[in-house]
Scaffold this active site. Structure first.
Site, PDB file in Angstrom:
ATOM      1  N   HIS A  92       2.291   9.714   6.534  1.00  0.00           N
ATOM      2  CA  HIS A  92       3.421   8.936   7.049  1.00  0.00           C
ATOM      3  C   HIS A  92       3.247   8.847   8.570  1.00  0.00           C
ATOM      4  O   HIS A  92       2.709   9.763   9.197  1.00  0.00           O
ATOM      5  CB  HIS A  92       4.697   9.704   6.696  1.00  0.00           C
ATOM      6  CG  HIS A  92       5.969   8.983   6.961  1.00  0.00           C
ATOM      7  ND1 HIS A  92       6.543   8.897   8.206  1.00  0.00           N
ATOM      8  CD2 HIS A  92       6.822   8.331   6.126  1.00  0.00           C
ATOM      9  CE1 HIS A  92       7.680   8.220   8.126  1.00  0.00           C
ATOM     10  NE2 HIS A  92       7.877   7.872   6.879  1.00  0.00           N
ATOM     11  N   GLN A 115       8.149  14.906   0.732  1.00  0.00           N
ATOM     12  CA  GLN A 115       8.160  14.339  -0.629  1.00  0.00           C
ATOM     13  C   GLN A 115       7.913  15.390  -1.693  1.00  0.00           C
ATOM     14  O   GLN A 115       7.745  15.046  -2.865  1.00  0.00           O
ATOM     15  CB  GLN A 115       7.089  13.232  -0.733  1.00  0.00           C
ATOM     16  CG  GLN A 115       7.343  12.047   0.157  1.00  0.00           C
ATOM     17  CD  GLN A 115       8.587  11.248  -0.247  1.00  0.00           C
ATOM     18  OE1 GLN A 115       9.100  11.372  -1.365  1.00  0.00           O
ATOM     19  NE2 GLN A 115       9.091  10.440   0.664  1.00  0.00           N
ATOM     20  N   LYS A 138      16.115  13.905   1.546  1.00  0.00           N
ATOM     21  CA  LYS A 138      15.235  13.677   0.385  1.00  0.00           C
ATOM     22  C   LYS A 138      15.357  14.840  -0.597  1.00  0.00           C
ATOM     23  O   LYS A 138      14.638  14.926  -1.579  1.00  0.00           O
ATOM     24  CB  LYS A 138      13.787  13.523   0.848  1.00  0.00           C
ATOM     25  CG  LYS A 138      13.566  12.273   1.719  1.00  0.00           C
ATOM     26  CD  LYS A 138      12.134  12.164   2.152  1.00  0.00           C
ATOM     27  CE  LYS A 138      11.914  11.229   3.312  1.00  0.00           C
ATOM     28  NZ  LYS A 138      12.001   9.815   2.996  1.00  0.00           N
ATOM     29  N   CYS A 187       5.772   3.068   5.945  1.00  0.00           N
ATOM     30  CA  CYS A 187       5.438   3.846   7.155  1.00  0.00           C
ATOM     31  C   CYS A 187       4.096   4.550   6.982  1.00  0.00           C
ATOM     32  O   CYS A 187       3.938   5.709   7.404  1.00  0.00           O
ATOM     33  CB  CYS A 187       6.517   4.863   7.498  1.00  0.00           C
ATOM     34  SG  CYS A 187       8.098   4.126   7.867  1.00  0.00           S
TER      35      CYS A 187
HETATM   36  N1  PLP Z   1       6.923  12.342   5.852  1.00  0.00           N
HETATM   37  C1  PLP Z   1       6.976  11.772   4.653  1.00  0.00           C
HETATM   38  C2  PLP Z   1       5.886  12.053   3.649  1.00  0.00           C
HETATM   39  C3  PLP Z   1       8.018  10.906   4.329  1.00  0.00           C
HETATM   40  O1  PLP Z   1       8.055  10.337   3.132  1.00  0.00           O
HETATM   41  C4  PLP Z   1       9.009  10.650   5.290  1.00  0.00           C
HETATM   42  C5  PLP Z   1      10.107   9.704   5.013  1.00  0.00           C
HETATM   43  O2  PLP Z   1       9.951   8.772   4.258  1.00  0.00           O
HETATM   44  C6  PLP Z   1       8.936  11.295   6.524  1.00  0.00           C
HETATM   45  C7  PLP Z   1       7.880  12.119   6.765  1.00  0.00           C
HETATM   46  C8  PLP Z   1       9.972  11.093   7.578  1.00  0.00           C
HETATM   47  O3  PLP Z   1      11.167  11.664   7.166  1.00  0.00           O
HETATM   48  P1  PLP Z   1      12.497  11.499   8.048  1.00  0.00           P
HETATM   49  O4  PLP Z   1      12.633  10.028   8.298  1.00  0.00           O
HETATM   50  O5  PLP Z   1      13.565  12.039   7.159  1.00  0.00           O
HETATM   51  O6  PLP Z   1      12.314  12.270   9.292  1.00  0.00           O
END
Ligand code: PLP
Length: 413
Positions: free
Chosen positions: A130, A210, A233, A371
């Site tokens: 991400h 995740q 999540k 992302c």
């Molecule tokens: N890392 C992973 C694998 C994600 O799926 C996400 C969000 O979709 C994030 C990081 C970022 O999470 P947050 O926006 O809650 O900080």
């Protein structure tokens, strides 16, 4: 995951009743919520814990001059203990509240990175990360003259462990890897990644955003140096997350932000800092959010998580079987070890158009690059349609997805 198999007990229909939001119509159709990788829904117990807090206990924490402040502090710190137990952290002081996964990674990059990295150092991140597990490293690497290098991903969406092994040397200072890819659903062999990183003296940060919502994570068994995730999540509120770190590392790291709560004493002659975890928690925290996350953890601990994981695995394989039997659907991400994410393309149709037509039929999915632009680029696509499952989804939800796709196709292809 296979060792957790317990197919008899899990009752998704009963669990659905705990999630009031699922019981509604969207665009004239019963809602089918398949965007759980973006955010999960909240059980009534979480919503009620937040309402209770605001109705009865609302006060600032750690400033215990009165009963409300004491109650708020007790609930707030109680939630830290719950989360520590939930991930099997040795001590609650190793659980730092953040605003989310993103802030947890930024905290480590800024604090550890700024005080430890030097020119020529290398940071390795998997190519399927991400953006939040890429960009913070790029920012600190640029400042320090270090480099951020992608660990290759194979055609099926699994990490190339041979290539990873070949990249490792003593200049690698940190390896950052997702436990589960949000774009592909791949479960990465993070225990191997951590072990291999440690073998060359590098630290390992695991992005568990995740993973934590799908099975019991044990940070001590993983032996990772840092583990980060988001409350939202994990069936908890938005705007809150967790950074777990090994105690010796967190103790040695400088504060991330300055302000109230993170200090021991302040004077113009020099300021001293508070102990863990408060050293990293400047300012009034998201008290209601933390209490809500505590309730989410209680909720998860009270359910048959192993059964839920089996149920989710069965849903994913049912969805993938149906996709394979449907001409014109291409699944993106076919690794052997996957959980709860089916990313796909409908031949001849833009993912955004597919998403819109599904929404018109009450089916909520995510479309776009998730992302994770670098991995999309590797697959030569700009994005996918992503259906992501949680334990409250059912086979009927998967059937509704495919009915809606059939209808969408009539407009698009
Ligand atoms: N890392 C992973 C694998 C994600 O799926 C996400 C969000 O979709 C994030 C990081 C970022 O999470 P947050 O926006 O809650 O900080």
């Amino acid at each position: 995951m296979s060792e957790q198999i317990n197919p008899v007990t899990f009752d998704a229909e009963r669990v659905r009743a705990d999630f009031p939001i699922l019981n509604q119509e969207v665009n004239g159709h019963p809602l089918v919520y398949l965007d759980n990788a973006a955010t999960t829904q909240k059980p009534r117990a979480v919503i009620q814990a937040i309402v209770d807090y605001y109705e009865h206990d609302n006060s600032n924490v750690h400033r215990g001059a009165h009963a409300l402040a004491d109650r708020a502090t007790e609930k707030f710190e109680g939630a830290r203990v719950k989360v520590a137990n939930f991930i099997n952290a040795p001590q609650a002081r190793q659980v730092i509240w953040t605003r989310g996964t993103t802030e947890g990674i930024n905290l480590v990059a800024s604090s550890w990175g700024r005080s430890n990295l030097k020119a020529g150092d290398r940071i390795l991140v998997s190519a399927m990360e991400h953006h939040s597990n890429i960009v913070p490293w790029q920012l600190i690497a640029e400042e320090k003259g270090a480099s951020v290098e992608p660990v290759p991903v194979l055609e099926d969406g699994s990490i190339d462990l041979d290539a990873f092994a070949a990249m490792l040397d003593e200049r690698v200072r940190l390896v950052a890897c997702g436990h589960v890819s949000n774009a592909l659903g791949t479960i990465n062999p993070v225990q191997d990644v951590v072990r291999m990183a440690h073998a060359v003296g590098a630290l390992a940060l695991i992005d568990g955003a995740q993973a934590v919502g799908h099975w019991a994570v044990d940070v001590q068994a993983l032996d990772c140096d840092f583990y980060v995730f988001s409350s939202h999540k994990l069936f908890g509120p938005t705007g809150l997350g967790v950074l777990y770190g090994k105690e010796s590392l967190l103790d040695a790291m400088p504060p991330y932000q300055g302000g109230g709560e993170m200090i021991e004493s302040v004077s113009f002659a020099g300021t001293t800092f508070n102990q863990l975890p408060y050293k990293f928690e400047a300012g009034t925290p998201d008290i209601a959010g933390v209490i809500g996350l505590g309730a989410a953890v209680d909720y998860l601990q009270s359910m048959d998580r192993a059964g839920a994981a089996v149920h989710e695995a069965a849903l994913l394989s049912y969805a993938e079987e149906r996709a394979k039997a449907t001409p014109g659907i291409r699944i993106v991400g076919t690794a052997q070890q996957k959980t709860s994410v089916m990313s796909f393309l409908l031949e001849g149709a833009h993912p955004n158009d597919v998403g819109l037509l599904l929404d018109q039929q009450g089916v909520a999915v995510r479309t776009g690059n998730h992302c994770a632009q670098p991995i999309m680029e590797q697959f030569g696509i700009s994005g996918t349609v992503r259906a992501s499952f949680s334990f409250y989804n059912t086979r009927a939800d998967v059937d509704r997805l495919f009915e809606a796709l059939d209808k969408a196709r009539q407009f698009l292809v």
